[in-house]
Scaffold this motif. Structure first.
Motif, mmCIF file in Angstrom:
data_model
loop_
_atom_site.group_PDB
_atom_site.id
_atom_site.type_symbol
_atom_site.label_atom_id
_atom_site.label_comp_id
_atom_site.label_asym_id
_atom_site.label_seq_id
_atom_site.Cartn_x
_atom_site.Cartn_y
_atom_site.Cartn_z
ATOM 1 N N SER A 43 0.813 -1.218 0.000
ATOM 2 C CA SER A 43 0.000 0.000 0.000
ATOM 3 C C SER A 43 0.847 1.269 0.000
ATOM 4 O O SER A 43 0.336 2.361 -0.239
ATOM 5 C CB SER A 43 -0.947 0.002 1.210
ATOM 6 O OG SER A 43 -1.863 -1.077 1.136
ATOM 7 N N LYS A 44 2.151 1.145 0.258
ATOM 8 C CA LYS A 44 3.066 2.284 0.242
ATOM 9 C C LYS A 44 3.742 2.467 -1.116
ATOM 10 O O LYS A 44 4.404 3.483 -1.347
ATOM 11 C CB LYS A 44 4.130 2.123 1.322
ATOM 12 C CG LYS A 44 3.603 2.178 2.750
ATOM 13 C CD LYS A 44 4.743 1.961 3.740
ATOM 14 C CE LYS A 44 4.252 1.983 5.174
ATOM 15 N NZ LYS A 44 5.362 1.718 6.136
ATOM 16 N N ALA A 48 0.777 1.124 -5.998
ATOM 17 C CA ALA A 48 -0.087 0.386 -5.071
ATOM 18 C C ALA A 48 -1.463 0.091 -5.659
ATOM 19 O O ALA A 48 -2.002 -1.006 -5.484
ATOM 20 C CB ALA A 48 -0.238 1.164 -3.773
ATOM 21 N N LEU A 62 -6.166 3.119 0.544
ATOM 22 C CA LEU A 62 -4.815 2.712 0.926
ATOM 23 C C LEU A 62 -4.498 3.120 2.354
ATOM 24 O O LEU A 62 -3.776 2.411 3.068
ATOM 25 C CB LEU A 62 -3.791 3.302 -0.041
ATOM 26 C CG LEU A 62 -3.914 2.876 -1.502
ATOM 27 C CD1 LEU A 62 -2.893 3.615 -2.352
ATOM 28 C CD2 LEU A 62 -3.759 1.378 -1.648
ATOM 29 N N ASN A 65 -5.404 0.520 4.842
ATOM 30 C CA ASN A 65 -4.475 -0.607 4.890
ATOM 31 C C ASN A 65 -3.227 -0.299 5.702
ATOM 32 O O ASN A 65 -2.523 -1.218 6.132
ATOM 33 C CB ASN A 65 -4.059 -1.016 3.477
ATOM 34 C CG ASN A 65 -5.206 -1.606 2.686
ATOM 35 O OD1 ASN A 65 -6.219 -2.020 3.247
ATOM 36 N ND2 ASN A 65 -5.050 -1.652 1.368
#
Length: 246
Positions: A43-44, A48, A62, A65
């Motif tokens: 997610s980083k 993503a 995101l 997450n």
């Protein structure tokens, strides 16, 4: 009887109360931790959205997450929304019916593996169809730990999952895969409402069908138009065809 459900793409926007705590099936916790870690890293990434199969309009997901350890959680029964869960209507069941739902319903998840309705988890975004870097395809990742944990549970298995989630655990010939038809053709969106209605009827019935034939008779008594397929090959699921209710 075990009733297998998929999660829903639609989820409550936020949790309430305590953050993530103990979940059912603690033997899965090590695998759950690995997925959370891999999801946080994914997610980083700059790509993503592509990795997780999300559209640009879902970029805000995101952030959820990245806050799984600290974000307020809520019961899975309240987290998952959408057509199937609207028709299941867990919040409108009696106390005795909710207790039966807690005992029989298993909700499959790309992040958590499997949950019971009362398990408290935070909102997140991750489909079982995603391939996470390092872990690979999630259905394949989850299959060994879920098989070890769930094979020991007794009872007839009523499989109301979509195809992506069905790959995470196969219960063999004690399983009845429910297929929803309209005018002789398999349907998808309308199937969600029918699957929710089937799950609700089974929970409310208080019955515990022991065989696929018993299940077919029970659903017929509740007004569903059903047809049980022939006995499958060893280790393969039975098929129960149901006419869409909407």
């Amino acid at each position: 009887m075990l009733i297998l459900l998929p999660p829903s793409e639609g989820k409550a926007a936020e949790g309430r109360g305590p953050a993530l705590g103990e979940l059912s099936f603690p033997a899965l916790d090590k695998a759950r931790k690995r997925v959370r870690t891999a999801l946080g890293r994914a997610s980083k990434r700059r790509d993503a959205l592509g990795v997780l199969g999300l559209t640009p309009g879902l970029a805000g997901e995101l952030d959820k997450n990245l806050a799984l350890e600290s974000a307020p959680a809520l019961p899975a029964a309240e987290l998952y929304t959408g057509v199937l869960y609207d028709n299941l209507g867990l919040s409108t069941l009696s106390a005795a019916e909710r207790a039966r739902a807690e005992e029989s319903i298993l909700i499959f998840s790309g992040l958590w593996g499997v949950l019971r309705p009362a398990d408290r988890v935070p909102p997140y975004r991750l489909s079982m169809g995603v391939t996470l870097p390092v872990l690979g395809g999630l259905a394949s990742f989850w299959r060994p730990p879920l098989t070890k944990e769930l094979d020991r549970l007794p009872g007839l298995v009523v499989d109301l999952r979509s195809g992506t989630y069905a790959g995470a655990w196969k219960a063999g010939d004690r399983s009845v895969a429910v297929r929803v038809f309209r005018d002789g053709k398999v349907v998808s969106h309308m199937a969600k409402a029918t699957r929710g209605a089937v799950a609700r009827a089974l929970v409310r019935s208080g019955e515990d069908p022991a065989t696929p034939a018993d299940l077919a008779k029970l659903l017929d008594a509740y007004g569903f138009a059903v047809r049980l397929g022939p006995q499958p090959k060893p280790a393969q699921p039975w098929h129960l065809d149901i006419e869409a209710t909407v």
